[in-house]
Design a protein around this motif. Structure first.
Motif, PDB file in Angstrom:
ATOM      1  N   ILE A   1      -2.408   9.563   0.130  1.00  0.00           N
ATOM      2  CA  ILE A   1      -2.063  10.201  -1.049  1.00  0.00           C
ATOM      3  C   ILE A   1      -3.297  10.600  -1.906  1.00  0.00           C
ATOM      4  CG2 ILE A   1      -0.786   9.887  -3.168  1.00  0.00           C
ATOM      5  CD1 ILE A   1       1.206   7.847  -1.894  1.00  0.00           C
ATOM      6  N   GLU A   2      -4.076   9.633  -1.711  1.00  0.00           N
ATOM      7  CA  GLU A   2      -5.551   9.856  -2.803  1.00  0.00           C
ATOM      8  C   GLU A   2      -6.429  10.749  -1.846  1.00  0.00           C
ATOM      9  OE1 GLU A   2      -7.021   5.826  -2.855  1.00  0.00           O
ATOM     10  OE2 GLU A   2      -5.892   5.282  -4.705  1.00  0.00           O
TER      11      GLU A   2
ATOM     12  N   LEU B   1       0.871  -1.323   0.122  1.00  0.00           N
ATOM     13  CA  LEU B   1      -0.042  -0.169   0.003  1.00  0.00           C
ATOM     14  C   LEU B   1       0.865   1.056   0.066  1.00  0.00           C
ATOM     15  CD1 LEU B   1      -2.752  -1.129   2.727  1.00  0.00           C
ATOM     16  CD2 LEU B   1      -2.864  -1.353   0.252  1.00  0.00           C
TER      17      LEU B   1
ATOM     18  N   PRO C   1       3.457   2.977  -2.265  1.00  0.00           N
ATOM     19  CA  PRO C   1       4.304   3.376  -3.497  1.00  0.00           C
ATOM     20  C   PRO C   1       5.572   3.300  -3.447  1.00  0.00           C
ATOM     21  CG  PRO C   1       2.200   4.332  -3.505  1.00  0.00           C
ATOM     22  CD  PRO C   1       2.476   3.954  -2.144  1.00  0.00           C
TER      23      PRO C   1
ATOM     24  N   VAL D   1      -1.237   4.706   0.004  1.00  0.00           N
ATOM     25  CA  VAL D   1      -2.118   5.179  -1.034  1.00  0.00           C
ATOM     26  C   VAL D   1      -3.413   5.883  -0.548  1.00  0.00           C
ATOM     27  CG1 VAL D   1      -1.395   3.827  -2.906  1.00  0.00           C
ATOM     28  CG2 VAL D   1      -3.170   3.179  -1.448  1.00  0.00           C
ATOM     29  N   GLN D   2      -3.885   5.453   0.671  1.00  0.00           N
ATOM     30  CA  GLN D   2      -5.083   5.969   0.899  1.00  0.00           C
ATOM     31  C   GLN D   2      -4.767   7.599   1.534  1.00  0.00           C
ATOM     32  OE1 GLN D   2      -3.723   2.978   1.865  1.00  0.00           O
ATOM     33  NE2 GLN D   2      -5.487   1.743   2.667  1.00  0.00           N
TER      34      GLN D   2
ATOM     35  N   ASP E   1      -4.952  14.301  -3.002  1.00  0.00           N
ATOM     36  CA  ASP E   1      -5.295  14.420  -4.413  1.00  0.00           C
ATOM     37  C   ASP E   1      -6.875  14.746  -4.616  1.00  0.00           C
ATOM     38  OD1 ASP E   1      -4.216  14.220  -7.295  1.00  0.00           O
ATOM     39  OD2 ASP E   1      -6.124  12.789  -7.289  1.00  0.00           O
TER      40      ASP E   1
END
Length: 409
Positions: free
Chosen positions: A38-39, A9, A11, A35-36, A42
């Motif tokens: 980062i998203e 998870l 990157p 990623v949670q 974003d």
């Protein structure tokens, strides 16, 4: 928890450094981001970037909901009584400076004492040095046991009725030791002092309950617990925060501004002058969601296991000195060490050539380095994405480092 699945998870960990798979062992300096998180960042910038509190339009409302929603997540995460006790700052350093500058300068005078320990990070030393100079208070240090731990007997002997502030880190960023801050807080309160806890290294790794600790202030940073950089938290008991004056002035923290006098907003906003760190708060909220999903109790157990494994395996390297408690059950996922006759920076450089990232230097703890009688150390620090394989690679890298410098000299 499955550390190998969790690793996927993140990157940034799926890369090679100097031709080798990255082994990241520097989470005490800053953790990597899933990623949670980062998203979430974003999504904020792509879909509802706006200032908070001031506007009534849709984007402003969504941003405000995200920002204040993150405050409630923090409140639950540390078990504060109210969101009024949760102040967003730039990080642990700013949080500790706020307590020193606002509470310390207003409540200390000549003859009063501030008690800290030799193991403190510079951000929990220098603000108190400055307050002591400004107020005439005396700065005192809790002594350390041979393994770097703090004994409650020493705490009882050092903290007196003249002590007004005790400020101690819950987990050492060098020794890995977990300090008995709950018991130290009790001793402080028995003597009429307040208890400040530097939680930079504990909030990411331990179940923190500020009400159970009964600390008066607790400071921590987002970037060490899977969240973004540039944001942190100051928890304070409501009745103390209400007495304190802000240290930054401007927009957002005011209630009424006249030509010669102004009044402040209620808590927590009176301490959050200017446009706040909106994206950072939302990212921190996402990081807390992620950590809660993993389970802090599982994370803590995983780190104790890694620390024990690392100490066992690293102890087989000839000429290696490990600092801090030998009992891994009282140690977070930090192992600080030196390799005989090799400077820590050289150790870190050779390890980096193998794709292994460790920290080398004084770790913003020069008084502790002096206490250890060294100029610097190397440090490996673990988190939820590390495995025993990472430690095996570290040990192999240390053996290679020793062989390399034996050949050179």
């Amino acid at each position: 928890m499955n550390a190998r699945e969790i690793r996927e998870l993140f990157p940034i960990l799926n890369q090679e450094v100097n031709g080798n798979p990255l082994v990241y062992l520097d989470s005490a300096a800053t953790s990597q981001k899933p990623v949670q998180v980062i998203e979430a960042l974003d999504k904020y910038y792509r879909e509802y970037n706006s200032n908070v509190h001031r506007g009534v339009h849709t984007l402003g409302t969504r941003a405000t909901d995200g920002y204040e929603g993150a405050r409630e997540k923090v409140r639950k995460f540390i078990n504060a009584k109210s969101i009024q006790e949760v102040i967003f700052t730039r990080g642990t350093t700013t949080s500790l400076n706020t307590v020193a500058a606002s509470y310390g300068r207003a409540n200390l005078s000549e003859g009063d004492e501030i008690v800290i320990s030799y193991m403190e990070h510079h951000s929990n030393i220098i603000p108190w040095q400055q307050v002591a100079k400004a107020t005439g208070a005396t700065l005192k240090y809790l002594p350390l046991q041979g393994d770097g731990s703090i004994s409650l007997e020493d705490a009882k002997n050092t903290i007196t009725t003249n002590t007004k502030i005790v400020s101690v880190m819950q987990v050492s960023n060098v020794l890995g030791v977990i300090n008995p801050v709950k018991e130290i807080a009790r001793i402080a309160h028995e003597n009429g002092a307040i208890m400040v806890v530097d939680g930079a290294q504990s909030a990411p790794h331990l179940n923190v309950d500020v009400q159970d600790l009964d600390c008066d202030f607790f400071a921590f940073s987002s970037h060490k617990m899977c969240g973004p950089t540039g944001i942190g938290v100051l928890y304070g008991k409501k009745h103390l925060l209400e007495q304190m004056e802000p240290v930054e002035f401007g927009g957002e923290m005011i209630d009424f501004v006249g030509l010669y006098e102004s009044t402040w907003k209620e808590l927590p906003w009176k301490f959050e002058g200017g446009t706040p760190i909106i994206a950072g708060a939302i990212g921190l909220g996402a990081a807390i969601d992620f950590l809660n999903e993993v389970g802090m109790e599982h994370l803590e157990a995983h780190e104790h296991k890694l620390a024990a494994y690392a100490m066992e395996k690293m102890s087989t390297v000839e000429g290696l000195t490990i600092y801090g408690p030998k009992d891994a059950s009282n140690r977070a996922g930090v192992v600080t060490f030196n390799l005989e006759d090799v400077h820590p920076h050289d150790v870190a450089t050779v390890l980096d050539a193998e794709g292994i990232a460790v920290r080398a230097g004084h770790h913003c703890a020069q008084p502790l380095m002096k206490w250890l009688n060294v100029s610097a150390t190397a440090r490996a620090s673990f988190y939820l994405y590390n495995t025993e394989d990472d430690i095996d690679k570290l040990v192999a890298g240390l053996v290679k480092t020793k062989e390399y410098f034996s050949d050179v000299f």
